[in-house]
Design an enzyme around this catalytic site. Structure first.
Site, PDB file in Angstrom:
ATOM      1  N   GLY A 132     -20.407  -5.174  72.193  1.00 19.73           N
ATOM      2  CA  GLY A 132     -20.975  -3.513  71.559  1.00 19.73           C
ATOM      3  C   GLY A 132     -22.333  -3.585  72.083  1.00 19.73           C
ATOM      4  N   PRO A 134     -26.198  -2.581  71.507  1.00 20.37           N
ATOM      5  CA  PRO A 134     -27.028  -3.892  71.150  1.00 20.37           C
ATOM      6  C   PRO A 134     -27.402  -2.996  69.810  1.00 20.37           C
ATOM      7  CG  PRO A 134     -28.205  -3.176  72.966  1.00 20.37           C
ATOM      8  CD  PRO A 134     -27.002  -1.718  73.269  1.00 20.37           C
ATOM      9  N   GLY A 135     -28.296  -4.180  68.829  1.00 21.39           N
ATOM     10  CA  GLY A 135     -28.398  -3.284  66.966  1.00 21.39           C
ATOM     11  C   GLY A 135     -27.217  -3.267  66.290  1.00 21.39           C
ATOM     12  N   THR A 139     -24.521 -10.524  65.490  1.00 18.58           N
ATOM     13  CA  THR A 139     -24.801 -11.403  65.128  1.00 18.58           C
ATOM     14  C   THR A 139     -24.911 -11.268  63.656  1.00 18.58           C
ATOM     15  OG1 THR A 139     -26.837 -11.291  66.768  1.00 18.58           O
ATOM     16  CG2 THR A 139     -26.942 -13.088  65.034  1.00 18.58           C
ATOM     17  N   HIS A 359     -41.081  28.536  77.799  1.00 17.80           N
ATOM     18  CA  HIS A 359     -40.245  27.811  78.447  1.00 17.80           C
ATOM     19  C   HIS A 359     -38.953  27.221  77.831  1.00 17.80           C
ATOM     20  CE1 HIS A 359     -38.507  25.582  81.963  1.00 17.80           C
ATOM     21  NE2 HIS A 359     -38.430  24.190  81.133  1.00 17.80           N
ATOM     22  N   GLU A 360     -39.738  26.706  76.978  1.00 21.82           N
ATOM     23  CA  GLU A 360     -39.431  25.727  75.848  1.00 21.82           C
ATOM     24  C   GLU A 360     -38.773  26.716  75.040  1.00 21.82           C
ATOM     25  OE1 GLU A 360     -38.687  22.616  76.476  1.00 21.82           O
ATOM     26  OE2 GLU A 360     -40.325  22.317  78.150  1.00 21.82           O
TER      27      GLU A 360
END
Length: 546
Positions: A132, A134-135, A139, A359-360
């Site tokens: 899977g 990370p995180g 574990t 633009h944004e």
């Protein structure tokens, strides 16, 4: 108790022999001194400290050289067992991962009681592979298995086996499994957890120069140890975790008899993210107005580690602002810092600021009013990662596949910034280069890979070598790509002109406020009488390139 005493004697057999020999020598020395005349006895006792010092120095030098060169001090394994009580992680603390926990719970039952399985001639699972991103709790799930089984837990990372000296990794594997068998003999069972297994478990490579020999020998020893586990004498389970695809690992490692089970660990869904936010927010002081449901909707595709990091970052921000509790602004700023990075201060001229704002604003209005699956997380003209401004979209929900309408929306959103600049200023800037790259890549993949063009070409043409394709076919496919771009351009141009009052209002608000989040953008849209379309209305808005 008897087993533990036997194990103690077995592990300290050499020490017991040495102590016995020393005691015998001391007794014989005392008896011999008693038989000497007084003059020789006094002389012998006087020289005894010097003789002992010389002997200890020679012995220490010999042992040091022997361990370093003959036994290789690099082979030493400094891993002690972790008792289940010291881990104290239950399945209830593993939030989400329901299917993975069901698989793990089955293994727990097999470890606890193998008699039922042995009656019908079955064998216990020898290895479990957790795969899977990370995180996501791989574990933590392994620790939960050890806690529920109440057995010792040995943990190592794949990188701890690898050294520049050939043979060291293989020796460490042998020592690890030797310890595991001893703990299993004394405690009834033992779990070995190897994190980042791809370091030593990837497909073996052979080179005439000897490259990769250390990893190959380490992996070969792991294969032997796992296949050599006799479950009638020892109850050792190997759990390994990897972020890589299982195709990276060696096929011999994945065969039945070694890693029998593969458990997929996935990113949390909406309900699981709500529980994760609730779990981590209980550990900090937060205002009651914070709604975990809203936070969970903004954290699509976030792992449990990402969510924990958001809470930690929000706490740091609150402390920096001299607050005693965390509020929604701290959490929002933490998400910005993690997703967008730190703000970099770049001086822009008023014209540059205006062009960047329009633009944004073009991007933001296009996403808000016509994208079927995305919302606007943040629109800003503050610089992040070297860009003068950006719009950060976030998906409304977890989606595993993309439809044609979504891809067309992506293209139009990419072109919206360019169109907004051109409508307002009758010119454009170099800031559109990344937008064009994304739009062309999407359109090209639609035609060449997934059969979403308009000319009836179905199939993945990218797998065919370009040299083996006719020039006419390449031209037709490329023309379809350009046709999709041009059609989307015409559609977004018409759309922005129709909704220019919204673009103008958002741009002016950006110039004054520098950034807007979703709620603030929604307020601006309400002032010009705009609302988000219903799901059934999106197809009509995106119906381009037909």
């Amino acid at each position: 108790m008897i087993r533990k005493f036997k194990l103690l004697l077995r592990n300290n057999k050499i020490l017991l022999i040495i102590v016995s020999i020393v005691l015998i020598l001391i007794v014989l020395s005392i008896w011999g001194l008693s038989k000497l005349e007084s003059f020789y006895r006094i002389m012998t006792i006087a020289m005894l400290p010097v003789n002992l010092l010389v002997s200890f120095t020679n012995a220490a030098a010999f042992v040091f050289m022997y361990v370093l060169f003959s036994r290789s001090g690099f082979e030493k394994l400094k891993k002690n067992k972790i008792k289940a009580g010291d881990i104290a992680v239950s399945f209830k603390e593993v939030i989400g991962l329901e299917s993975a926990k069901r698989e793990a719970f089955e293994v727990v039952q097999l470890i606890k009681d193998r008699k039922q399985l042995q009656k019908i001639g079955g064998k216990i699972i020898k290895g479990i592979l957790l795969i899977g991103p990370p995180g996501c709790g791989k574990t933590l799930l392994a620790k939960a298995i050890a806690t529920e089984c109440k057995v010792p837990f040995l943990s190592m990372a794949g990188s701890e086996f690898v050294e520049v000296f050939v043979g060291v990794g293989a020796s460490r594997v042998r020592n690890l499994f030797k310890k595991a068998r001893e703990y299993a003999y004394a405690e009834g069972a033992c779990i070995i957890f190897i994190d980042e297994i791809e370091v030593i478990g990837r497909g073996r490579s052979f080179s005439y120069m000897g490259g990769g020999e250390e990893i190959n020998s380490t992996q070969n020893q792991l294969l032997v140890e796992m296949d050599g586990l006799d479950n009638k004498k020892s109850n050792v389970i190997v759990i390994a975790a990897t972020n890589a695809d299982d195709s990276v690992l060696d096929k011999a490692l994945l065969r039945p008899g070694r890693f029998d089970r593969k458990i997929a660990i996935t990113l949390p869904n909406l309900k699981e993210r709500e529980r994760l936010f609730g779990f981590y927010l209980k550990k900090v002081k937060v205002v009651p107005e914070v709604k975990v449901c809203r936070l969970a909707k903004k954290a699509v595709y976030k792992s449990p580690a990402d969510i924990e990091n958001i809470i930690k970052e929000a706490a740091l921000i609150a402390v920096r602002k001299k607050k005693e509790v965390i509020d929604i602004k701290d959490l929002s700023e933490a998400m910005d810092r993690i997703d967008l990075g730190m703000e970099t201060y770049i001086d822009m001229t008023p014209k540059e600021l205006g062009m960047t704002a329009y633009h944004e604003a073009g991007h933001a209005v296009a996403i808000y009013l016509m994208h079927p699956t995305d919302d606007v997380f943040k629109v800003t003209v503050k610089s992040h990662h070297g860009s003068l401004g950006l719009v950060a979209p976030f998906p409304k929900e977890e989606l595993q596949i993309e439809q044609r309408e979504e891809l067309l929306s992506d293209i139009m959103v990419s072109l919206a910034g360019y169109v907004a600049e051109k409508i307002k200023y009758n010119t454009t800037t170099t800031g559109v280069s990344m937008d064009f790259s994304h739009a062309m890549t999407t359109a090209n993949n639609m035609v060449w890979k997934v059969g979403m063009g308009n000319g009836g070409f179905v199939g993945d043409f990218s797998v065919i070598p370009r040299k083996e394709m006719s020039q006419s076919l390449k031209e037709k496919l490329n023309n379809e790509t350009i046709s999709i771009i041009n059609s989307c351009y015409a559609k977004i141009e018409e759309f922005l002109k129709t909704n220019w009052d919204a673009v103008d209002a958002v741009a002016k608000k950006l110039i004054s406020e520098k950034e807007l989040d979703f709620d603030e953008l929604e307020e601006v849209m309400k002032t010009v009488g705009k609302r988000k379309p219903k799901p059934s209305e999106y197809n009509a808005l995106v119906g381009c390139a037909e």
